[in-house]
Design a protein around this motif. Sequence first.
Motif, PDB file in Angstrom:
ATOM      1  N   ARG B   4       0.836  -1.198   0.000  1.00  0.00           N
ATOM      2  CA  ARG B   4       0.000   0.000   0.000  1.00  0.00           C
ATOM      3  C   ARG B   4       0.877   1.257   0.000  1.00  0.00           C
ATOM      4  O   ARG B   4       0.631   2.186  -0.744  1.00  0.00           O
ATOM      5  CB  ARG B   4      -0.929  -0.015   1.211  1.00  0.00           C
ATOM      6  CG  ARG B   4      -1.897   1.138   1.214  1.00  0.00           C
ATOM      7  CD  ARG B   4      -3.144   0.797   1.995  1.00  0.00           C
ATOM      8  NE  ARG B   4      -4.064  -0.022   1.223  1.00  0.00           N
ATOM      9  CZ  ARG B   4      -5.135  -0.611   1.741  1.00  0.00           C
ATOM     10  NH1 ARG B   4      -5.396  -0.510   3.023  1.00  0.00           N
ATOM     11  NH2 ARG B   4      -5.929  -1.318   0.980  1.00  0.00           N
ATOM     12  N   VAL B   5       1.889   1.235   0.851  1.00  0.00           N
ATOM     13  CA  VAL B   5       2.829   2.360   0.899  1.00  0.00           C
ATOM     14  C   VAL B   5       4.239   1.781   0.825  1.00  0.00           C
ATOM     15  O   VAL B   5       4.527   0.756   1.444  1.00  0.00           O
ATOM     16  CB  VAL B   5       2.691   3.177   2.210  1.00  0.00           C
ATOM     17  CG1 VAL B   5       3.549   4.436   2.141  1.00  0.00           C
ATOM     18  CG2 VAL B   5       1.241   3.547   2.474  1.00  0.00           C
ATOM     19  N   ILE B  31       4.434  -0.847   3.729  1.00  0.00           N
ATOM     20  CA  ILE B  31       3.239  -1.105   4.546  1.00  0.00           C
ATOM     21  C   ILE B  31       2.288  -1.852   3.622  1.00  0.00           C
ATOM     22  O   ILE B  31       1.853  -1.322   2.602  1.00  0.00           O
ATOM     23  CB  ILE B  31       2.597   0.204   5.039  1.00  0.00           C
ATOM     24  CG1 ILE B  31       3.635   1.056   5.788  1.00  0.00           C
ATOM     25  CG2 ILE B  31       1.395  -0.110   5.941  1.00  0.00           C
ATOM     26  CD1 ILE B  31       3.131   2.461   6.122  1.00  0.00           C
ATOM     27  N   ARG B  32       2.012  -3.108   3.967  1.00  0.00           N
ATOM     28  CA  ARG B  32       1.222  -3.955   3.071  1.00  0.00           C
ATOM     29  C   ARG B  32      -0.269  -3.669   3.216  1.00  0.00           C
ATOM     30  O   ARG B  32      -0.715  -3.150   4.245  1.00  0.00           O
ATOM     31  CB  ARG B  32       1.506  -5.433   3.378  1.00  0.00           C
ATOM     32  CG  ARG B  32       2.964  -5.789   3.123  1.00  0.00           C
ATOM     33  CD  ARG B  32       3.296  -7.173   3.647  1.00  0.00           C
ATOM     34  NE  ARG B  32       4.745  -7.401   3.558  1.00  0.00           N
ATOM     35  CZ  ARG B  32       5.386  -8.348   4.229  1.00  0.00           C
ATOM     36  NH1 ARG B  32       4.729  -9.158   5.048  1.00  0.00           N
ATOM     37  NH2 ARG B  32       6.691  -8.485   4.104  1.00  0.00           N
ATOM     38  N   ARG B  67      11.929   8.321  -1.414  1.00  0.00           N
ATOM     39  CA  ARG B  67      10.592   8.302  -2.000  1.00  0.00           C
ATOM     40  C   ARG B  67       9.570   7.695  -1.052  1.00  0.00           C
ATOM     41  O   ARG B  67       9.869   6.803  -0.269  1.00  0.00           O
ATOM     42  CB  ARG B  67      10.594   7.435  -3.273  1.00  0.00           C
ATOM     43  CG  ARG B  67      11.516   7.902  -4.372  1.00  0.00           C
ATOM     44  CD  ARG B  67      11.427   6.896  -5.519  1.00  0.00           C
ATOM     45  NE  ARG B  67      10.069   6.801  -6.039  1.00  0.00           N
ATOM     46  CZ  ARG B  67       9.662   7.454  -7.109  1.00  0.00           C
ATOM     47  NH1 ARG B  67      10.495   8.231  -7.770  1.00  0.00           N
ATOM     48  NH2 ARG B  67       8.428   7.317  -7.547  1.00  0.00           N
ATOM     49  N   ILE B  68       8.337   8.194  -1.125  1.00  0.00           N
ATOM     50  CA  ILE B  68       7.194   7.560  -0.473  1.00  0.00           C
ATOM     51  C   ILE B  68       6.167   7.327  -1.576  1.00  0.00           C
ATOM     52  O   ILE B  68       5.620   8.285  -2.112  1.00  0.00           O
ATOM     53  CB  ILE B  68       6.580   8.458   0.625  1.00  0.00           C
ATOM     54  CG1 ILE B  68       7.638   8.824   1.674  1.00  0.00           C
ATOM     55  CG2 ILE B  68       5.381   7.760   1.278  1.00  0.00           C
ATOM     56  CD1 ILE B  68       7.141   9.797   2.749  1.00  0.00           C
ATOM     57  N   ASP B  69       5.949   6.084  -1.965  1.00  0.00           N
ATOM     58  CA  ASP B  69       5.030   5.777  -3.067  1.00  0.00           C
ATOM     59  C   ASP B  69       3.776   5.064  -2.569  1.00  0.00           C
ATOM     60  O   ASP B  69       3.828   4.272  -1.630  1.00  0.00           O
ATOM     61  CB  ASP B  69       5.724   4.883  -4.107  1.00  0.00           C
ATOM     62  CG  ASP B  69       6.783   5.657  -4.871  1.00  0.00           C
ATOM     63  OD1 ASP B  69       6.500   6.802  -5.265  1.00  0.00           O
ATOM     64  OD2 ASP B  69       7.898   5.120  -5.042  1.00  0.00           O
ATOM     65  N   TRP B  70       2.686   5.346  -3.236  1.00  0.00           N
ATOM     66  CA  TRP B  70       1.396   4.674  -2.981  1.00  0.00           C
ATOM     67  C   TRP B  70       0.984   4.000  -4.278  1.00  0.00           C
ATOM     68  O   TRP B  70       0.165   4.550  -5.027  1.00  0.00           O
ATOM     69  CB  TRP B  70       0.350   5.704  -2.559  1.00  0.00           C
ATOM     70  CG  TRP B  70       0.584   6.309  -1.217  1.00  0.00           C
ATOM     71  CD1 TRP B  70       1.632   7.087  -0.826  1.00  0.00           C
ATOM     72  CD2 TRP B  70      -0.261   6.172  -0.073  1.00  0.00           C
ATOM     73  NE1 TRP B  70       1.495   7.456   0.487  1.00  0.00           N
ATOM     74  CE2 TRP B  70       0.342   6.909   0.972  1.00  0.00           C
ATOM     75  CE3 TRP B  70      -1.470   5.510   0.174  1.00  0.00           C
ATOM     76  CZ2 TRP B  70      -0.225   6.991   2.249  1.00  0.00           C
ATOM     77  CZ3 TRP B  70      -2.036   5.601   1.438  1.00  0.00           C
ATOM     78  CH2 TRP B  70      -1.408   6.321   2.458  1.00  0.00           C
ATOM     79  N   PRO B  71       1.524   2.802  -4.586  1.00  0.00           N
ATOM     80  CA  PRO B  71       1.321   2.180  -5.886  1.00  0.00           C
ATOM     81  C   PRO B  71      -0.146   1.974  -6.281  1.00  0.00           C
ATOM     82  O   PRO B  71      -0.502   2.173  -7.438  1.00  0.00           O
ATOM     83  CB  PRO B  71       2.019   0.829  -5.758  1.00  0.00           C
ATOM     84  CG  PRO B  71       2.869   0.902  -4.553  1.00  0.00           C
ATOM     85  CD  PRO B  71       2.334   1.984  -3.690  1.00  0.00           C
ATOM     86  N   LEU B 199      -2.699  -0.446   9.044  1.00  0.00           N
ATOM     87  CA  LEU B 199      -2.481   0.311  10.284  1.00  0.00           C
ATOM     88  C   LEU B 199      -0.997   0.522  10.509  1.00  0.00           C
ATOM     89  O   LEU B 199      -0.198  -0.424  10.424  1.00  0.00           O
ATOM     90  CB  LEU B 199      -3.073  -0.451  11.481  1.00  0.00           C
ATOM     91  CG  LEU B 199      -2.768   0.121  12.874  1.00  0.00           C
ATOM     92  CD1 LEU B 199      -3.482   1.455  13.086  1.00  0.00           C
ATOM     93  CD2 LEU B 199      -3.173  -0.865  13.974  1.00  0.00           C
ATOM     94  N   LEU B 200      -0.624   1.766  10.791  1.00  0.00           N
ATOM     95  CA  LEU B 200       0.734   2.061  11.247  1.00  0.00           C
ATOM     96  C   LEU B 200       0.603   2.446  12.712  1.00  0.00           C
ATOM     97  O   LEU B 200       0.047   3.502  13.038  1.00  0.00           O
ATOM     98  CB  LEU B 200       1.329   3.206  10.418  1.00  0.00           C
ATOM     99  CG  LEU B 200       2.829   3.454  10.595  1.00  0.00           C
ATOM    100  CD1 LEU B 200       3.644   2.261  10.103  1.00  0.00           C
ATOM    101  CD2 LEU B 200       3.255   4.715   9.868  1.00  0.00           C
TER     102      LEU B 200
END
Lengths: 259, 267
Positions: B4-5, B31-32, B67-71, B199-200
């Motif tokens: 997810r992230v 973060i799955r 980088r912070i990606d949200w595929p 959830l983080l």
Amino acid sequence: MTAPLLVASGLHKRFSRGGKTVVALDNVSFEIGQGETLALVGPSGSGKSTVARTILRLIEPDAGNIHFEGEDFLAQHGARLRAGRAKLQMVFQDPLAAFNPRATVARVLDDPLRIHDLADRAHRPKIIASLLDRVGLSPNLRDRAIHEISGGQRQRVAIARALATKPALMVLDEAVSALDVSVRGQILELLLDLQEAENIAYLFISHDLGVVRSIAHRVAIMDAGRIVETGPAAEVVANPKSAIGKALVAATPKLLRKA
Amino acid sequence: MTPRVFLQELGVSYRSNGTEVEALRDISLEIRTGERLAIIGESGSGKSTLALAIAGLLPASTRIEGRIDWPELGRVPQNGRDIGFVFQDPASSLNPVLTIGEQIAEVARTHLGLNWRQSYKRAEELLHRVHLPDPASALSAFPHQLSGGQRQRVAIAEAIAARPALLIADEATSALDTIVQAEIVTLIQELIVQDGMSLLFISHDIALASEIADRIAVFRYGRLVEIADTNRIVTAPTEAYTRQLLDAHMGLDVEPLLRKAEAGKLS
């Protein structure tokens, strides 16, 4: 058998807030022996901190008695009360809020010596050095400002300040709750060492049953202004009788070591 | 599976009193989808900076690398809509002069394109979902009229109002007593499953993290020490620092310090 250091009996306290009356203490009675740690645990609003404040005479109870070192503590005032207060010290959760952040460590430790007239000006630096030594701090810290040192060091300064007046009882209100876990263990060991060396009694207020079980001799569980259960710490935690005691044990986080 | 992230070599630094302070360095992790990832660390570990970086809440003067990606998203994530954030202190994260209803409805209205009437209805449903007693009358209450635990429930309702893909809880239970903490953790678990959120969970308490998380990432001095399945971290940590954190935990099953001290006296 020696008389207990502190006997609180039948303490009652009500607060009125916005027309509503809240019963903060409802017939609270307990004893603390010399060199003993009594832990007070309970959920928020159960009255733990009100007990601490009443014992320190920061608030006056509506009814009840407190005997400290055999004397009627609630009847004391003026010079007698000030002398009594030297024997009864407090350590708060957040020493940054409890101290002037710009004061130096030496100044913070000098205050009680001066206020309680425990040493003349010439002797105070030596006493301050020995206080720092007793709580495991380097003498080099004396000229540092409170805001410049770490949280763990600050809590050691708070303990040193409480020690300055040679107390028989220290009230520790969530005194290790804000510390990192690695520092927390060191501060708890320091408290145990001091207790052994100087026979100080602690009223240890906490919501953390793990910590309480680790260092307290006895525990009193509070709920809605009343002490609902009391006994040896290990026994109460292993086998709580009250509903709130059971709830506290169940809610304590446990390291899950699933196979 | 696409995460997810996805963080790649994330670094965060800022200037303080003329010197460059590195808050995070070289953080790569994912973060799955639907997972509960806990970030564990002590003061100065960078755990809160990580949460703020992911939520895009760091001050503009901060230097961010990597980088912070949200595929899955295919666009820049929007705070409040894609990310829900629950802070430690609900008293300061809620607006004291707005009613509970107004502040939750505002989120629903802004992000879901509902009108006010629909938004209030949605707010009431959310209060029901976070198990606030009597949701209908709670709508017109102000934050100060609620207890700390109830306020945190309201803050959670607000955070999930737009059905975000990621819920960040930054020490969200640290100011609560243990009984209320357990209730809030149960609530978060329940909502995560119901909504398929990731959830983080940021915390200093490794035992609490082990109860809630699928995986645990341990941080120290702005670096990622290790990341693995919760069970592996708790039973077989590879790093000495993780072992140290586990040993520092005062559970209800460890040898009390007092007993150790008294045993020492006898010998």
